[in-house]
Structures are given as structure tokens and as C-alpha cells.
Enzyme design. Structure first.
Site, PDB file in Angstrom:
ATOM      1  N   ASP A  67       0.832  -1.213   0.000  1.00 26.92           N
ATOM      2  CA  ASP A  67       0.000   0.000   0.000  1.00 26.92           C
ATOM      3  C   ASP A  67       0.865   1.262   0.000  1.00 26.92           C
ATOM      4  OD1 ASP A  67      -2.369   1.371  -0.061  1.00 26.92           O
ATOM      5  OD2 ASP A  67      -2.717   1.273   2.108  1.00 26.92           O
ATOM      6  N   ASN A 124     -11.103  -2.362  -5.351  1.00 21.50           N
ATOM      7  CA  ASN A 124     -10.290  -1.442  -6.158  1.00 21.50           C
ATOM      8  C   ASN A 124     -10.916  -1.123  -7.525  1.00 21.50           C
ATOM      9  OD1 ASN A 124      -7.162  -2.765  -4.871  1.00 21.50           O
ATOM     10  ND2 ASN A 124      -8.210  -0.895  -4.272  1.00 21.50           N
TER      11      ASN A 124
HETATM   12  C1  IPE Z   1      -5.549  -2.602  -0.123  1.00 22.11           C
HETATM   13  O1  IPE Z   1      -5.189  -1.292  -0.313  1.00 22.11           O
HETATM   14  C2  IPE Z   1      -5.595  -3.341  -1.438  1.00 22.11           C
HETATM   15  C3  IPE Z   1      -4.294  -3.571  -2.062  1.00 22.11           C
HETATM   16  C4  IPE Z   1      -3.122  -3.246  -1.572  1.00 22.11           C
HETATM   17  C5  IPE Z   1      -4.353  -4.217  -3.340  1.00 22.11           C
HETATM   18  P1  IPE Z   1      -6.278  -0.140  -0.488  1.00 22.11           P
HETATM   19  O2  IPE Z   1      -5.526   1.114  -0.686  1.00 22.11           O
HETATM   20  O3  IPE Z   1      -7.263  -0.507  -1.540  1.00 22.11           O
HETATM   21  O4  IPE Z   1      -7.019  -0.148   0.929  1.00 22.11           O
HETATM   22  P2  IPE Z   1      -7.858   0.970   1.660  1.00 22.11           P
HETATM   23  O5  IPE Z   1      -8.877   1.487   0.680  1.00 22.11           O
HETATM   24  O6  IPE Z   1      -6.899   2.049   2.070  1.00 22.11           O
HETATM   25  O7  IPE Z   1      -8.454   0.302   2.848  1.00 22.11           O
HETATM   26  C1  IPE Z   2      -1.715   0.129  -3.278  1.00 20.63           C
HETATM   27  O1  IPE Z   2      -1.399   1.487  -3.370  1.00 20.63           O
HETATM   28  C2  IPE Z   2      -1.984  -0.507  -4.620  1.00 20.63           C
HETATM   29  C3  IPE Z   2      -3.385  -0.849  -4.860  1.00 20.63           C
HETATM   30  C4  IPE Z   2      -4.349  -0.757  -4.006  1.00 20.63           C
HETATM   31  C5  IPE Z   2      -3.711  -1.385  -6.165  1.00 20.63           C
HETATM   32  P1  IPE Z   2      -2.546   2.582  -3.444  1.00 20.63           P
HETATM   33  O2  IPE Z   2      -2.879   2.810  -4.866  1.00 20.63           O
HETATM   34  O3  IPE Z   2      -3.698   2.192  -2.596  1.00 20.63           O
HETATM   35  O4  IPE Z   2      -1.816   3.855  -2.847  1.00 20.63           O
HETATM   36  P2  IPE Z   2      -2.427   4.873  -1.804  1.00 20.63           P
HETATM   37  O5  IPE Z   2      -2.889   4.098  -0.622  1.00 20.63           O
HETATM   38  O6  IPE Z   2      -3.570   5.566  -2.502  1.00 20.63           O
HETATM   39  O7  IPE Z   2      -1.311   5.800  -1.474  1.00 20.63           O
HETATM   40 MG    MG Z   3      -4.069   2.432  -0.612  1.00 24.31          MG
END
Ligand code: IPE
Ligand code: IPE
Ligand code: MG
Length: 235
Positions: A19, A67
Site C-alpha cells: 500500500d 479497487n
Molecule cells: C488494499 O489497499 C488493497 C491492495 C493493496 C491491493 P487499499 O488502498 O485498496 O485499501 P484501503 O482502501 O486504504 O483500505
Molecule cells: C496500493 O497502493 C496498490 C493498490 C491498491 C492497487 P494505493 O494505490 O492504494 O496507494 P495509496 O494508498 O492511494 O497511497
Molecule cells: Mg491504498
């Protein structure tokens, strides 16, 4: 004895919630997709270290069922990167004796495109005989979705639902539950990742964004894990 087992003899499976890609990019004035691109490189370096440490299983949360609510541009870009990784990087993964498996809903009725479904099916099939580290990639994965699919499968077959039958119907059937979960970016939640499997897992949260998380950070997490007292309910 290999290095990882020296740190903790029973360490079989490390789970990663990758993340912070978007925030990493935004902080540098870059588009979110640049963060996802950097994330793939970070994952590659981590994978090499996990292979070197002979960690038997490592799972990576790559795309959740939630997502899909992101912009079409981000989702399309992310899948293009994933398609690239599991085609262009496949030879490199094979050369490291890595076995690839995928968690999540990849059926014809899922939201995954035929092209990514074909790519992951081929990546899994062509590495099935490898005997090194198994990488479990969670793609279109949601913990509730997994549990419901598992329960529906058992009900359709008329199999009584027991802890063992349910565990055996999960996407992770036959794979040991994670010993250690690492989530980057400072968020302290699971966001739907492996709710069944993580019941007794040690949870490690680090403020480092995923694109900055490298082998040194992994070793910090392993050192923390080595100091944990896992009681599993015993006194
Ligand atoms: C969790 O991250 C999903 C992945 C890393 C693929 P998110 O960024 O989607 O989670 P939330 O929305 O902050 O809980
Ligand atoms: C995790 O990074 C990857 C996915 C959830 C696909 P994010 O895209 O959620 O990055 P942040 O949390 O918005 O910084
Ligand atoms: Mg995220």
C-alpha cells in the site's frame, strides 16, 4: 539451515499488503500510475530477497474487489502493468524456480478481462512444476468474496461445513496460513485481505510507502517477528 529459518524456524509464509503507491507518487508530483510502476520494481527486489532467504510462501495483495471503484484510467493502467509483469518478467521468475499461484475470483463471470485471465492461467501453469518460493498473487481478491465462494462451493457439493472443509475450499487450500503480515503506508487495517488465514498472524505495520519498501525493511520486519511470542491461545 537457511537465513530465514535461522531468524524464525517456523516461518513459512509472509503476506504483504502493498500500500501507498498513490501517495508515494503524489508526494513527488507524479501521476498515481508512476507509483504503481515503481511498486512493481519494489516487488521484484523483494521477491529476489524472499527467494534468496528460501521463504516457502509469499503472498502479495495486488488488486482488491473494492479497487474496481477507482478511475478507469488507474484500473486500466494497473492491469497493463500486471499483464506486463506476468508476461515480460515471467522468464526471470522461472529462472528463480518460482511457482506462481493467484488468489481471488478469476472465473469467466468475474470482472477480469479475458486477456489477464489467460495470462495468469498460463503463468500459473508454466510454473506449476517449480519447487522454489511460491508467490501467491491476490488479484480481484476480497476476503468476503473468497469466504462466500468457498461456502457456496461446499453447499453446491452437499459437503458439510466444518473448519477443515471450509479451509480446504478457500483459494489458499493446502497453503500454510501466513506467519507474518506486512502492510506498508501506515494504514493499520486489513482491507479485506485473507480474513480467515490471518486469524493468528503477527501483524506488522510500517509507515514506509510500498515503492520505498526494500530488502532492508524486510529484514527489520523479520527481526521484529523473531521477538514475537506466538501463543495460539496457550497460557
Ligand atoms: C488494499 O489497499 C488493497 C491492495 C493493496 C491491493 P487499499 O488502498 O485498496 O485499501 P484501503 O482502501 O486504504 O483500505
Ligand atoms: C496500493 O497502493 C496498490 C493498490 C491498491 C492497487 P494505493 O494505490 O492504494 O496507494 P495509496 O494508498 O492511494 O497511497
Ligand atoms: Mg491504498
Amino acid at each position: 539451515m537457511n537465513e530465514a529459518t535461522k531468524i524464525q524456524p517456523k516461518l513459512k509464509h509472509i503476506a504483504f499488503i502493498m500500500d501507498g503507491n498513490g501517495r508515494w507518487a503524489t508526494r513527488q508530483g507524479l501521476p498515481r500510475l508512476a507509483g504503481h510502476k515503481a511498486a512493481m520494481e519494489s516487488m521484484q527486489a523483494l521477491v529476489e530477497e524472499l527467494v534468496r532467504l528460501q521463504v516457502p510462501y509469499a503472498s502479495f495483495y495486488a488488486f482488491s474487489t473494492e479497487n474496481w471503484s477507482r478511475s478507469v484510467e488507474e484500473v486500466t493502467g494497473l492491469f497493463a502493468l500486471l499483464e506486463h509483469y506476468f508476461t515480460k518478467e515471467l522468464d526471470r521468475l522461472k529462472a528463480q524456480n518460482i511457482r506462481l499461484q493467484f488468489l481471488g475470483d478469476h472465473t469467466e463471470n468475474s470482472r477480469l478481462s479475458p486477456s489477464i485471465r489467460k495470462i495468469i492461467a498460463e503463468a500459473a501453469a508454466s510454473t506449476a512444476g517449480n519447487t522454489g518460493t511460491t508467490l501467491l498473487i491476490a488479484l480481484n481478491y476480497g476476503g468476503h468474496d473468497e469466504l462466500v465462494r468457498a461456502a457456496q462451493g461446499l453447499a453446491a457439493a452437499g459437503t458439510p461445513i466444518t473448519p477443515a472443509s471450509l479451509e480446504g475450499a478457500l483459494d489458499t487450500a493446502g497453503i500454510p496460513n501466513p506467519d507474518l503480515l506486512i502492510r506498508t503506508s501506515g494504514e493499520q487495517r486489513l482491507s479485506g485481505f485473507m480474513p480467515w488465514q490471518l486469524a493468528y498472524t503477527e501483524l506488522y505495520f510500517t509507515p514506509t510507502f510500498w515503492p520505498d519498501f526494500g530488502p532492508t525493511h524486510l529484514h527489520e520486519a523479520l527481526a521484529w517477528y523473531a521477538g514475537r511470542d506466538r501463543r495460539f491461545g496457550k497460557a
